[in-house]
Design an enzyme around this catalytic site. Structure first.
Site, PDB file in Angstrom:
ATOM      1  N   ASP A  95       0.470  -1.164   0.459  1.00 34.32           N
ATOM      2  CA  ASP A  95      -0.380  -0.179  -0.067  1.00 34.32           C
ATOM      3  C   ASP A  95       0.664   1.445   0.208  1.00 34.32           C
ATOM      4  OD1 ASP A  95      -2.636  -1.043  -0.088  1.00 34.32           O
ATOM      5  OD2 ASP A  95      -2.489  -0.925   1.236  1.00 34.32           O
TER       6      ASP A  95
ATOM      7  N   ARG B 257       0.807   6.095  16.465  1.00 33.54           N
ATOM      8  CA  ARG B 257      -0.622   7.096  16.060  1.00 33.54           C
ATOM      9  C   ARG B 257       0.256   8.280  16.115  1.00 33.54           C
ATOM     10  NH1 ARG B 257       0.325   2.885  12.876  1.00 33.54           N
ATOM     11  NH2 ARG B 257      -1.873   1.534  12.885  1.00 33.54           N
TER      12      ARG B 257
ATOM     13  N   ASP C  55      -7.093   4.867  12.355  1.00 30.08           N
ATOM     14  CA  ASP C  55      -6.133   4.855  12.351  1.00 30.08           C
ATOM     15  C   ASP C  55      -5.919   6.128  11.293  1.00 30.08           C
ATOM     16  OD1 ASP C  55      -4.839   2.959  14.115  1.00 30.08           O
ATOM     17  OD2 ASP C  55      -4.410   1.517  12.281  1.00 30.08           O
TER      18      ASP C  55
ATOM     19  N   SER D 171      -4.827  -8.287   7.963  1.00 32.74           N
ATOM     20  CA  SER D 171      -4.837  -6.749   8.408  1.00 32.74           C
ATOM     21  C   SER D 171      -4.216  -6.901   9.680  1.00 32.74           C
ATOM     22  CB  SER D 171      -5.477  -5.494   8.075  1.00 32.74           C
ATOM     23  OG  SER D 171      -4.976  -4.792   8.281  1.00 32.74           O
TER      24      SER D 171
HETATM   25  N1  ARG Z   1      -8.532  -1.535  15.383  1.00 34.17           N
HETATM   26  C1  ARG Z   1      -7.531  -1.572  16.557  1.00 34.17           C
HETATM   27  C2  ARG Z   1      -7.702  -0.158  16.510  1.00 34.17           C
HETATM   28  O1  ARG Z   1      -8.342   0.884  15.860  1.00 34.17           O
HETATM   29  C3  ARG Z   1      -6.181  -1.859  15.216  1.00 34.17           C
HETATM   30  C4  ARG Z   1      -6.042  -1.505  14.271  1.00 34.17           C
HETATM   31  C5  ARG Z   1      -5.248  -1.925  13.946  1.00 34.17           C
HETATM   32  N2  ARG Z   1      -4.995  -1.090  12.598  1.00 34.17           N
HETATM   33  C6  ARG Z   1      -4.725  -2.130  11.175  1.00 34.17           C
HETATM   34  N3  ARG Z   1      -3.820  -1.880  10.394  1.00 34.17           N
HETATM   35  N4  ARG Z   1      -4.498  -3.576  11.291  1.00 34.17           N
HETATM   36  O2  ARG Z   1      -6.983   0.682  17.212  1.00 34.17           O
END
Ligand code: ARG
Length: 440
Positions: A14, A95, A124, A176
């Site tokens: 990506d 993040r 994210d 993912s």
């Molecule tokens: N659901 C979790 C959060 O919002 C994990 C996100 C993980 N990101 C990913 N790209 N798999 O913090």
């Protein structure tokens, strides 16, 4: 001169496609930033090479691990932070730190844009963008994955191949995954069926509890002002404490979570996590707080903790509310110093001992043996006054019920209202309303 864009780069397909896409669509020079947050990676030098190969002008590789542990995870631990009482915020915590480095890079390179490779459906994107906007509101954000029309992985691979980007040769993982020091998040694939048990191969940090050792492992964790400072008596930096505990707890099958989670964007999603060290430390930290925090502070803090976790989950790390909550939490941590002993055994983590110079546990007050110092006689007056308001209420309710009962024997009657409407009403009610009206 071309404008510049700073891109949060992971080395995956990506974000590699993002580099070329930004060059083509926005006509910018791209500077990639790759952070080491303790995730499982094949070497960040290789990631840098890949960024350059994909067309980036430069790629900064930043070791963020120590800052992540000391300025982010330590705060999360002080807050016992668990979104929806379950998820210790693995991705949400990383993040804002990455965003900080993106904004720093933008300033250093005089970039107008910052870009990230998040989808338009997750949390994210919100966290990156909200953090960046709070750190420097003048920067412009580009979200290629949200903008482009490369809907499927096949389309993306074809676009990559046509633009000279290295396409992964191995079968893509159906999941993912996002990981760092605080744990691993796994979503998508078969996990999208909330009834399907997670396949064992999604887990890499924890063994199946059934295969864990038959003898328990004990660990002593020492805290100073809420921060872990030693394991089994050996002083260690927080970074190493977390790393070591991930190993020990993971080997005992501890730290798996399977949950339905409410994303900020309104979607419920099925998420699996492995968070061995995070959960051990939060358990141990809570146990020490139970001993060292005065009751009202402890109870009040529970609400603060929830708000803290929500702020951070929702991408508001740099918000004034989060800052104010941190100030409250920091104040409470001054006396959270002591040692906690935990027992790890086949998927469980049990606190089995705690001690502290700041302990508010008073054996003389707690004991049932002859050395008891608690004033039993004082309990009587205490209970009388403690229960007084509810006792008055109960007496009133009994009296009201008795008055109602006098009327229950009376039959239903048709009641004619002033506006011509009529209704069948229990005579008891009518009588009661009349009585109340007369009292007023
Ligand atoms: N659901 C979790 C959060 O919002 C994990 C996100 C993980 N990101 C990913 N790209 N798999 O913090």
């Amino acid at each position: 001169m071309k404008e510049k864009a700073i891109l949060a780069y992971s080395g995956g397909l990506d974000t590699s496609v993002c580099i070329k896409w930004l060059i083509e669509e926005y006509g910018v020079d791209v500077i990639a930033v790759a952070g080491d947050l303790g995730q499982d990676h094949d070497g960040l030098e290789a990631v840098k090479e890949k960024a350059i190969k994909s067309g980036a002008l430069d790629c900064l590789v930043v070791d963020m691990r120590q800052t992540f542990a000391e300025e982010y995870l330590s705060c999360a631990l002080a807050a016992n932070a668990m979104y929806e009482n379950k998820y210790p915020l693995v991705s949400a915590l990383s993040r804002p730190l990455i965003s900080k480095h993106l904004v720093d890079a933008a300033h250093r390179f005089g970039a107008r844009y910052i870009a990230h490779g998040c989808t338009g459906k997750g949390n994210d994107q919100v966290r990156f963008e909200a953090s960046i906007l709070m750190l420097d509101p003048s920067l412009e954000i580009i979200s290629p994955v949200r903008e482009w029309d490369l809907g499927s992985r096949e389309a993306e691979m074809a676009w990559a191949a046509a633009h000279g980007i290295e396409v992964p040769t191995t079968q893509a993982s159906p999941y993912s995954i996002d990981d760092n020091l605080w744990g691993r998040a796994i979503e998508c694939g078969v996990l999208e069926d909330p009834w399907a048990e997670p396949p064992s191969d999604i887990y890499t940090m924890t063994v199946d509890p059934a295969c864990a050792p038959d003898a328990p492992t004990y660990v002593e964790i020492a805290f100073e002002s809420g921060v872990p400072v030693a394991l089994d008596g050996t002083p260690l930096p927080l970074l190493d404490i977390i790393g070591t505990l991930n190993g020990i707890a993971g080997a005992n099958g501890y730290g798996r979570i399977d949950m339905i989670e409410n994303r900020l964007v309104g979607v419920k999603s099925r998420e699996c996590y492995e968070v061995p060290a995070a959960l051990v430390l939060i358990n141990a930290h809570k146990a020490l707080e139970d001993m060292c925090l005065e009751r009202s502070v402890l109870h009040y803090k529970l609400g603060i903790e929830q708000s803290w976790a929500e702020q951070v989950y929702n991408g508001l790390w740099f918000s004034p509310l989060k800052e104010a909550l941190d100030a409250f939490i920091a104040d409470t941590q001054q006396c959270v110093t002591g040692t906690v002993r935990v027992k790890l055994y086949k998927g469980s983590c049990t606190v089995v001992g705690r001690k502290s110079a700041y302990s508010l546990y008073d054996h003389g007050l707690a004991t049932y043996d002859a050395s008891d110092q608690f004033d039993h006689a004082a309990a009587k007056g205490f209970i009388d006054l403690h229960a007084l308001p509810c006792k008055v209420w109960a007496q009133n309710r009994i009296a009201m019920n008795a008055r109602m009962d006098q009327f229950t024997a009376v039959d239903e009657t048709v009641c004619q209202f002033a506006d011509g409407e009529s209704d069948v009403v229990r005579a008891a009610e009518v009588a009661m309303y009349q009585e109340q009206a007369m009292e007023v």
